[in-house]
Design a protein around this motif. Structure first.
Motif, PDB file in Angstrom:
ATOM      1  N   SER A  31       0.810  -1.153   0.047  1.00  0.00           N
ATOM      2  CA  SER A  31       0.034   0.098  -0.031  1.00  0.00           C
ATOM      3  C   SER A  31       0.777   1.127   0.020  1.00  0.00           C
ATOM      4  CB  SER A  31      -0.990  -0.066   1.152  1.00  0.00           C
ATOM      5  OG  SER A  31      -0.270   0.056   2.548  1.00  0.00           O
ATOM      6  N   TYR A  32       0.246   2.229  -0.155  1.00  0.00           N
ATOM      7  CA  TYR A  32       1.062   3.555  -0.077  1.00  0.00           C
ATOM      8  C   TYR A  32       0.097   4.642   0.911  1.00  0.00           C
ATOM      9  CZ  TYR A  32       3.124   7.962  -1.599  1.00  0.00           C
ATOM     10  OH  TYR A  32       3.797   9.244  -1.589  1.00  0.00           O
ATOM     11  N   ASP A  33       0.827   5.137   1.838  1.00  0.00           N
ATOM     12  CA  ASP A  33       0.183   6.232   2.587  1.00  0.00           C
ATOM     13  C   ASP A  33       0.004   7.681   2.083  1.00  0.00           C
ATOM     14  OD1 ASP A  33       0.048   4.113   4.756  1.00  0.00           O
ATOM     15  OD2 ASP A  33       1.897   4.781   5.805  1.00  0.00           O
ATOM     16  N   SER A  71      -3.605   4.040  13.115  1.00  0.00           N
ATOM     17  CA  SER A  71      -3.002   4.818  14.127  1.00  0.00           C
ATOM     18  C   SER A  71      -4.138   5.858  14.186  1.00  0.00           C
ATOM     19  CB  SER A  71      -1.807   5.594  13.628  1.00  0.00           C
ATOM     20  OG  SER A  71      -1.720   6.242  12.569  1.00  0.00           O
ATOM     21  N   PHE A  72      -4.860   6.063  13.113  1.00  0.00           N
ATOM     22  CA  PHE A  72      -6.209   7.150  13.243  1.00  0.00           C
ATOM     23  C   PHE A  72      -7.448   6.351  13.640  1.00  0.00           C
ATOM     24  CE2 PHE A  72      -3.598  10.003  10.765  1.00  0.00           C
ATOM     25  CZ  PHE A  72      -3.607  11.302  11.325  1.00  0.00           C
ATOM     26  N   VAL A  77     -11.065   7.461  14.186  1.00  0.00           N
ATOM     27  CA  VAL A  77     -11.217   8.014  13.060  1.00  0.00           C
ATOM     28  C   VAL A  77     -11.474   7.049  11.826  1.00  0.00           C
ATOM     29  CG1 VAL A  77     -10.276   9.708  11.006  1.00  0.00           C
ATOM     30  CG2 VAL A  77      -9.695  10.223  13.428  1.00  0.00           C
ATOM     31  N   LEU A  78     -12.778   7.173  11.340  1.00  0.00           N
ATOM     32  CA  LEU A  78     -13.105   6.496   9.949  1.00  0.00           C
ATOM     33  C   LEU A  78     -12.925   7.179   8.997  1.00  0.00           C
ATOM     34  CD1 LEU A  78     -16.537   5.069  12.127  1.00  0.00           C
ATOM     35  CD2 LEU A  78     -14.122   4.072  12.051  1.00  0.00           C
ATOM     36  N   ILE A  79     -13.078   6.307   7.890  1.00  0.00           N
ATOM     37  CA  ILE A  79     -13.255   6.719   6.616  1.00  0.00           C
ATOM     38  C   ILE A  79     -14.513   6.403   5.916  1.00  0.00           C
ATOM     39  CG2 ILE A  79     -11.614   4.986   5.370  1.00  0.00           C
ATOM     40  CD1 ILE A  79     -10.643   7.373   3.521  1.00  0.00           C
ATOM     41  N   GLN A 114      -4.552   4.894   3.692  1.00  0.00           N
ATOM     42  CA  GLN A 114      -3.847   3.960   2.855  1.00  0.00           C
ATOM     43  C   GLN A 114      -4.488   4.003   1.557  1.00  0.00           C
ATOM     44  OE1 GLN A 114      -3.713   0.805   5.693  1.00  0.00           O
ATOM     45  NE2 GLN A 114      -1.453   0.544   5.336  1.00  0.00           N
ATOM     46  N   ILE A 115      -3.636   3.856   0.600  1.00  0.00           N
ATOM     47  CA  ILE A 115      -4.366   3.539  -0.798  1.00  0.00           C
ATOM     48  C   ILE A 115      -3.698   2.148  -1.229  1.00  0.00           C
ATOM     49  CG2 ILE A 115      -2.523   4.902  -1.953  1.00  0.00           C
ATOM     50  CD1 ILE A 115      -4.679   5.479  -4.372  1.00  0.00           C
ATOM     51  N   ILE A 116      -4.833   1.215  -1.556  1.00  0.00           N
ATOM     52  CA  ILE A 116      -4.386  -0.318  -1.837  1.00  0.00           C
ATOM     53  C   ILE A 116      -4.809  -0.273  -3.142  1.00  0.00           C
ATOM     54  CG2 ILE A 116      -4.569  -2.533  -1.382  1.00  0.00           C
ATOM     55  CD1 ILE A 116      -5.637  -1.350   1.507  1.00  0.00           C
ATOM     56  N   MET A 117      -3.929  -0.639  -4.125  1.00  0.00           N
ATOM     57  CA  MET A 117      -4.140  -0.622  -5.559  1.00  0.00           C
ATOM     58  C   MET A 117      -4.333  -2.294  -5.937  1.00  0.00           C
ATOM     59  SD  MET A 117      -1.846   2.241  -6.920  1.00  0.00           S
ATOM     60  CE  MET A 117      -1.575   3.807  -5.799  1.00  0.00           C
ATOM     61  N   HIS A 118      -5.219  -2.237  -6.806  1.00  0.00           N
ATOM     62  CA  HIS A 118      -5.619  -3.621  -7.243  1.00  0.00           C
ATOM     63  C   HIS A 118      -5.529  -3.412  -8.638  1.00  0.00           C
ATOM     64  CE1 HIS A 118      -7.853  -3.798  -3.486  1.00  0.00           C
ATOM     65  NE2 HIS A 118      -8.066  -2.702  -3.750  1.00  0.00           N
ATOM     66  N   GLU A 119      -4.841  -4.824  -9.395  1.00  0.00           N
ATOM     67  CA  GLU A 119      -5.112  -4.989 -10.865  1.00  0.00           C
ATOM     68  C   GLU A 119      -6.374  -5.370 -11.478  1.00  0.00           C
ATOM     69  OE1 GLU A 119      -2.346  -7.321 -13.898  1.00  0.00           O
ATOM     70  OE2 GLU A 119      -3.219  -8.757 -12.215  1.00  0.00           O
ATOM     71  N   VAL A 120      -6.827  -4.519 -12.397  1.00  0.00           N
ATOM     72  CA  VAL A 120      -8.022  -4.872 -13.199  1.00  0.00           C
ATOM     73  C   VAL A 120      -7.701  -5.573 -14.460  1.00  0.00           C
ATOM     74  CG1 VAL A 120     -10.143  -3.456 -14.041  1.00  0.00           C
ATOM     75  CG2 VAL A 120      -8.930  -2.576 -12.015  1.00  0.00           C
ATOM     76  N   THR A 121      -8.403  -6.563 -14.421  1.00  0.00           N
ATOM     77  CA  THR A 121      -8.047  -7.325 -15.993  1.00  0.00           C
ATOM     78  C   THR A 121      -9.134  -7.224 -16.750  1.00  0.00           C
ATOM     79  OG1 THR A 121      -9.092  -9.359 -15.091  1.00  0.00           O
ATOM     80  CG2 THR A 121      -6.780  -9.046 -14.727  1.00  0.00           C
ATOM     81  N   GLY A 122      -8.950  -7.010 -18.134  1.00  0.00           N
ATOM     82  CA  GLY A 122      -9.769  -6.869 -19.250  1.00  0.00           C
ATOM     83  C   GLY A 122     -10.484  -5.846 -19.544  1.00  0.00           C
ATOM     84  N   GLY A 123     -10.254  -4.793 -18.592  1.00  0.00           N
ATOM     85  CA  GLY A 123     -11.159  -3.508 -18.582  1.00  0.00           C
ATOM     86  C   GLY A 123     -10.552  -2.528 -19.666  1.00  0.00           C
ATOM     87  N   LYS A 124     -11.358  -1.779 -20.542  1.00  0.00           N
ATOM     88  CA  LYS A 124     -10.956  -0.927 -21.358  1.00  0.00           C
ATOM     89  C   LYS A 124     -11.688   0.657 -20.831  1.00  0.00           C
ATOM     90  CE  LYS A 124     -10.534  -3.960 -25.022  1.00  0.00           C
ATOM     91  NZ  LYS A 124     -11.095  -4.813 -26.059  1.00  0.00           N
ATOM     92  N   THR A 125     -12.470   0.623 -19.920  1.00  0.00           N
ATOM     93  CA  THR A 125     -13.178   1.811 -19.486  1.00  0.00           C
ATOM     94  C   THR A 125     -12.540   2.822 -18.709  1.00  0.00           C
ATOM     95  OG1 THR A 125     -15.272   0.690 -20.349  1.00  0.00           O
ATOM     96  CG2 THR A 125     -15.493   2.894 -19.059  1.00  0.00           C
ATOM     97  N   LEU A 126     -12.481   3.839 -18.755  1.00  0.00           N
ATOM     98  CA  LEU A 126     -11.659   4.787 -18.055  1.00  0.00           C
ATOM     99  C   LEU A 126     -12.585   5.557 -16.973  1.00  0.00           C
ATOM    100  CD1 LEU A 126      -8.793   5.955 -19.796  1.00  0.00           C
ATOM    101  CD2 LEU A 126      -8.580   4.258 -18.129  1.00  0.00           C
ATOM    102  N   TYR A 127     -12.637   5.802 -15.856  1.00  0.00           N
ATOM    103  CA  TYR A 127     -13.325   6.982 -15.359  1.00  0.00           C
ATOM    104  C   TYR A 127     -13.411   8.220 -15.752  1.00  0.00           C
ATOM    105  CZ  TYR A 127     -15.005  10.023 -11.595  1.00  0.00           C
ATOM    106  OH  TYR A 127     -15.535  11.026 -10.764  1.00  0.00           O
ATOM    107  N   ASN A 128     -14.308   8.733 -16.047  1.00  0.00           N
ATOM    108  CA  ASN A 128     -14.563  10.427 -16.613  1.00  0.00           C
ATOM    109  C   ASN A 128     -15.690  10.816 -16.091  1.00  0.00           C
ATOM    110  OD1 ASN A 128     -13.966  12.371 -18.344  1.00  0.00           O
ATOM    111  ND2 ASN A 128     -15.393  11.769 -19.748  1.00  0.00           N
ATOM    112  N   GLY A 129     -16.002  10.932 -14.591  1.00  0.00           N
ATOM    113  CA  GLY A 129     -16.957  11.506 -13.864  1.00  0.00           C
ATOM    114  C   GLY A 129     -16.866  12.919 -13.249  1.00  0.00           C
ATOM    115  N   ARG A 130     -17.789  13.275 -12.701  1.00  0.00           N
ATOM    116  CA  ARG A 130     -17.495  14.743 -12.094  1.00  0.00           C
ATOM    117  C   ARG A 130     -16.553  15.009 -11.399  1.00  0.00           C
ATOM    118  NH1 ARG A 130     -22.889  12.803 -10.288  1.00  0.00           N
ATOM    119  NH2 ARG A 130     -22.679  11.911  -8.304  1.00  0.00           N
ATOM    120  N   TYR A 131     -15.579  14.148 -10.704  1.00  0.00           N
ATOM    121  CA  TYR A 131     -14.588  14.470  -9.868  1.00  0.00           C
ATOM    122  C   TYR A 131     -13.154  14.337 -10.655  1.00  0.00           C
ATOM    123  CZ  TYR A 131     -18.146  14.107  -6.523  1.00  0.00           C
ATOM    124  OH  TYR A 131     -19.598  14.172  -5.887  1.00  0.00           O
ATOM    125  N   GLN A 132     -13.271  14.139 -11.901  1.00  0.00           N
ATOM    126  CA  GLN A 132     -11.997  14.155 -12.668  1.00  0.00           C
ATOM    127  C   GLN A 132     -11.168  15.194 -12.567  1.00  0.00           C
ATOM    128  OE1 GLN A 132     -10.053  11.918 -13.501  1.00  0.00           O
ATOM    129  NE2 GLN A 132     -10.657  11.027 -15.503  1.00  0.00           N
TER     130      GLN A 132
END
Length: 142
Positions: A31-33, A71-72, A77-79, A114-132
């Motif tokens: 992960s990455y903090d 630690s939070f 503290v919750l997210i 923490q951000i935990i990154m996951h592999e996405v297989t076979g996807g071709k669609t990218l996020y293009n929403g209102r928070y881009q």
């Protein structure tokens, strides 16, 4: 599959994954903090929108989950929320809820989520929403 430290570093070096500014001190084995982009006071009983210092850009084959650092969590503290789709670009808005007994000071640059990154297989669609391309903490958009 969760991306390892070595896989994240390889992708960052190649430019396919962006965490900017990157910090070796924030890199964990799987992960990455993310760090706070500003000073905040997390008031007890309240929700605070905190933005990540890092600009995040995910490629088509990576998604991410956000979790509060333990630690939070130990201080109450919750997210709220916490999923990032492939193709997202920008600062992440972190919805932190302080359920603890006291206000908590969060300093700019302090590791908080923490951000935990996951592999996405076979996807071709990218996020293009209102928070881009978000900058700073962004409230709800209708």
């Amino acid at each position: 599959m969760i991306l390892s430290k070595e896989e994240m570093e390889k992708r960052i070096e190649s430019g396919s994954l962006i965490l900017n500014p990157y910090s070796n001190d924030s890199q964990q084995p799987a992960s990455y903090d993310l760090r706070s982009g500003e000073d905040y006071i997390l008031r007890k009983g309240e929700t605070t929108l905190v933005h990540s210092m890092e600009r995040v850009e995910l490629p088509v084959d990576v998604s991410a989950t956000l979790m509060c650092r333990s630690s939070f969590g130990r201080r109450g503290v919750l997210i709220g929320g916490g999923y990032v789709d492939p193709g997202f670009r920008g600062n992440l808005t972190l919805c932190l809820v302080n359920m603890g007994a006291e206000d908590i000071e969060l300093k700019k640059g302090e590791r908080c989520v923490q951000i935990i990154m996951h592999e996405v297989t076979g996807g071709k669609t990218l996020y293009n929403g209102r928070y881009q391309d978000s900058e700073g903490a962004v409230g709800a958009r209708n």
